[in-house]
Design a protein around this motif. Structure first.
Motif, mmCIF file in Angstrom:
data_model
loop_
_atom_site.group_PDB
_atom_site.id
_atom_site.type_symbol
_atom_site.label_atom_id
_atom_site.label_comp_id
_atom_site.label_asym_id
_atom_site.label_seq_id
_atom_site.Cartn_x
_atom_site.Cartn_y
_atom_site.Cartn_z
ATOM 1 N N ALA A 45 43.175 44.435 38.178
ATOM 2 C CA ALA A 45 43.203 45.697 38.945
ATOM 3 C C ALA A 45 44.016 45.529 40.228
ATOM 4 C CB ALA A 45 41.785 46.161 39.254
ATOM 5 N N VAL A 46 43.928 44.347 40.861
ATOM 6 C CA VAL A 46 44.720 44.138 42.078
ATOM 7 C C VAL A 46 46.201 44.263 41.753
ATOM 8 C CG1 VAL A 46 45.362 42.566 43.943
ATOM 9 C CG2 VAL A 46 43.009 42.620 43.121
ATOM 10 N N SER A 47 46.637 43.588 40.681
ATOM 11 C CA SER A 47 48.081 43.634 40.416
ATOM 12 C C SER A 47 48.477 45.049 40.008
ATOM 13 C CB SER A 47 48.499 42.540 39.432
ATOM 14 O OG SER A 47 48.297 42.929 38.130
ATOM 15 N N ARG A 48 47.607 45.731 39.288
ATOM 16 C CA ARG A 48 47.909 47.138 38.925
ATOM 17 C C ARG A 48 48.132 47.971 40.192
ATOM 18 N NH1 ARG A 48 43.555 47.889 36.002
ATOM 19 N NH2 ARG A 48 42.459 49.302 37.402
ATOM 20 N N HIS A 49 47.222 47.793 41.162
ATOM 21 C CA HIS A 49 47.336 48.618 42.375
ATOM 22 C C HIS A 49 48.512 48.200 43.245
ATOM 23 C CE1 HIS A 49 44.028 51.325 41.791
ATOM 24 N NE2 HIS A 49 43.301 50.317 41.348
ATOM 25 N N VAL A 50 48.817 46.912 43.261
ATOM 26 C CA VAL A 50 50.000 46.468 44.018
ATOM 27 C C VAL A 50 51.253 47.107 43.405
ATOM 28 C CG1 VAL A 50 51.494 44.468 44.504
ATOM 29 C CG2 VAL A 50 49.022 44.316 44.898
ATOM 30 N N TYR A 57 48.620 50.984 54.735
ATOM 31 C CA TYR A 57 47.313 50.909 55.399
ATOM 32 C C TYR A 57 46.220 51.698 54.662
ATOM 33 C CZ TYR A 57 49.866 49.273 59.544
ATOM 34 O OH TYR A 57 50.654 48.581 60.419
ATOM 35 N N ALA A 58 45.080 51.079 54.564
ATOM 36 C CA ALA A 58 43.892 51.801 54.064
ATOM 37 C C ALA A 58 43.309 52.593 55.236
ATOM 38 C CB ALA A 58 42.875 50.792 53.559
ATOM 39 N N PRO A 59 42.443 53.578 54.951
ATOM 40 C CA PRO A 59 41.759 54.246 56.061
ATOM 41 C C PRO A 59 41.017 53.211 56.915
ATOM 42 C CG PRO A 59 41.309 55.358 53.989
ATOM 43 C CD PRO A 59 42.042 54.106 53.647
ATOM 44 N N MET A 60 40.939 53.460 58.210
ATOM 45 C CA MET A 60 40.309 52.513 59.133
ATOM 46 C C MET A 60 38.883 52.157 58.692
ATOM 47 S SD MET A 60 37.935 52.491 61.782
ATOM 48 C CE MET A 60 37.833 53.997 62.720
ATOM 49 N N THR A 61 38.161 53.126 58.183
ATOM 50 C CA THR A 61 36.744 52.905 57.838
ATOM 51 C C THR A 61 36.576 52.268 56.462
ATOM 52 O OG1 THR A 61 36.669 55.137 56.955
ATOM 53 C CG2 THR A 61 35.984 54.856 59.236
ATOM 54 N N GLY A 62 37.664 52.182 55.700
ATOM 55 C CA GLY A 62 37.596 51.650 54.338
ATOM 56 C C GLY A 62 37.942 52.734 53.337
ATOM 57 N N PRO A 266 45.167 47.087 48.427
ATOM 58 C CA PRO A 266 45.010 46.939 46.972
ATOM 59 C C PRO A 266 43.703 46.248 46.583
ATOM 60 C CG PRO A 266 46.788 45.545 47.814
ATOM 61 C CD PRO A 266 46.376 46.420 48.936
ATOM 62 N N LEU A 267 43.196 45.385 47.456
ATOM 63 C CA LEU A 267 41.917 44.725 47.143
ATOM 64 C C LEU A 267 40.789 45.748 47.123
ATOM 65 C CD1 LEU A 267 42.138 41.482 49.342
ATOM 66 C CD2 LEU A 267 42.909 41.848 46.995
ATOM 67 N N GLN A 268 40.858 46.695 48.046
ATOM 68 C CA GLN A 268 39.801 47.714 48.097
ATOM 69 C C GLN A 268 39.856 48.620 46.868
ATOM 70 O OE1 GLN A 268 38.854 49.529 51.944
ATOM 71 N NE2 GLN A 268 40.389 48.228 52.893
ATOM 72 N N TYR A 269 41.071 48.979 46.441
ATOM 73 C CA TYR A 269 41.196 49.789 45.212
ATOM 74 C C TYR A 269 40.619 49.026 44.022
ATOM 75 C CZ TYR A 269 44.115 53.672 46.897
ATOM 76 O OH TYR A 269 44.556 54.806 47.517
ATOM 77 N N ALA A 270 40.973 47.737 43.941
ATOM 78 C CA ALA A 270 40.532 46.948 42.789
ATOM 79 C C ALA A 270 39.013 46.798 42.772
ATOM 80 C CB ALA A 270 41.196 45.569 42.831
#
Ligand code: PMP
Ligand code: GLN
Length: 382
Positions: A45-50, A57-62, A266-270
């Motif tokens: 999933a990480v490589s997919r999202h990358v 940037y992700a949202p500040m809060t996550g 991308p880690l958060q998406y995965a």
């Protein structure tokens, strides 16, 4: 010449021992990390999202989807309802979450009660905020809270208490009765909690993890911290979260946005994808690690180390009094690494004042079966 703000801080024991293990070729049972990878689907999933462009940037809060998944997990695991918008913040690692929680609250002159042996990041974070740690020793036999010592440490300057269950390095678990007692002792006082629960899903023998999240009185003044690194076997991803009531979360985020602003996108998406697809992962974790604990302990049974199986975490303490009572635990860890090919962590480094006659080292069993077998064979030969 710069005057250090942290004069007593040097290289951490985790870095020192992992380096020595690498130099000597010893099996590294010191610093806590798995020698196996996280789930394939999570890494894919990480490589997919990358590759699909989730690299800014992700949202500040996550990421909202990840905060949503954390809320769902907390409901499933502890039957608690937390609002992902106002109570959950994704941080680049639990360490950063702990740092921000301490800095959100502690002012010069404040005292923070920590229980020794305690994880090494609490004190520097407190000192950088101008506070001072007051160390309370846990019971030497079972690492439970010694209430007399705790009450003696409470003062009008106490502003925060750091709890850690399951406990690194002992593996001890805090009980509901202990949380109740703590709540009674601090009722009506302006005291906040950091509850470091990074090993929340590593609890054994059918015991539940007693989370501060499920204790409304304590939660009303708490920052509860966890780490995806431990739960998904990806410590190098340095991604964690802090759960706190809205007013505390608002203060935490003021610090977090200037320490790092946000976690890695991308880690958060995965993690969000994986948690949605595999909610059973966390439920299977206790059995997964209990099997490792039991294999390791069964293999160590004929050795000259003595030990009681840990209740939680992926660390096993072993007593070496029957082997080299002449060595302190730092010397023992170095000797084991250099002469016997197994790196360990001395637990005296987790104390302000280590008990002189304690003869314990910590071994990490988050390892593949062959590593555990090889390590146990070496340990049994000592
Ligand atoms: N608290 C404790 C008790 C730990 O053992 C660790 C692990 N390394 C952390 C916090 C930090 O977690 P992270 O790697 O997510 O910063
Ligand atoms: N938590 C890990 C341990 O206790 C170490 C993390 C680190 O190296 N800072 O071994």
């Amino acid at each position: 010449m710069i005057q250090s703000k942290l004069p007593s801080v040097g290289t951490t024991i985790f870095t020192t021992m992992s380096q020595l293990a690498a130099e000597t070729g010893a099996l590294n049972l010191s610093q806590g990390f798995p020698d196996f990878d996280g789930p394939d689907a999570l890494r894919e999933a990480v490589s997919r999202h990358v590759f699909s462009g989730h690299n800014q940037y992700a949202p500040m809060t996550g990421l909202p989807a990840l905060r949503e998944q954390v809320a769902i997990k907390l409901q499933r695991s502890y039957a608690v309802t937390v609002d992902p918008l106002t109570e959950i913040t994704i941080t680049p690692g639990a360490t950063q979450g702990i740092f921000c929680a301490i800095h959100a609250v502690i002012r010069p002159g404040d005292e923070v009660i920590v229980f020794d042996p305690c994880y090494d990041s609490y004190e520097p974070a407190t000192e950088l905020a101008g506070g001072r740690c007051v160390h309370v020793q846990l019971d030497l036999n079972d690492f439970s809270i010694d209430w007399e010592k705790f009450e003696a440490a409470l003062s009008p300057r106490t502003r925060m208490i750091v709890l850690n269950s399951p406990h690194n390095p002992s593996g001890a678990l805090i009980s509901r009765a202990e949380l109740d007692r703590l709540a009674t002792l601090i009722a009506g006082r302006d005291i906040y909690l950091v509850s470091d629960e990074v090993y929340e899903h590593l609890v054994f023998d059918g015991q539940p993890h007693v989370s501060v999240l499920a204790h409304p009185e304590l939660y009303s003044r708490a920052f509860v911290v966890s780490s995806f690194g431990k739960t998904y076997h990806v410590t190098g991803w340095k991604t964690g979260y802090v759960v706190a009531p809205p007013a505390l979360t608002a203060e935490l985020r003021k610090v977090h946005q200037y320490v790092s602003f946000c976690g890695v996108t991308p880690l958060q998406y995965a993690l969000a994808d994986f948690m949605a697809a595999s909610p059973e992962h966390v439920e299977e974790l206790p059995a997964f690690y209990q099997a490792k604990r039991d294999l390791f302990c069964d293999l160590l049974a004929p050795s000259r180390f003595s030990f009681t199986r840990v209740a939680g975490t992926y660390f096993q303490l072993v007593d070496y009094s029957r082997i080299r009572p002449d060595l302190n635990d730092v010397e023992m860890s170095l000797w084991m690494t250099r002469e016997h090919g197994v790196a360990a962590i001395p637990i005296s480094v987790f104390y302000q004042q280590a008990p002189a006659d304690q003869r314990l080292v910590r071994l990490c069993f988050a390892k593949r079966e062959e590593t555990l077998r090889e390590a146990a064979a070496k340990l049994c030969a000592i």
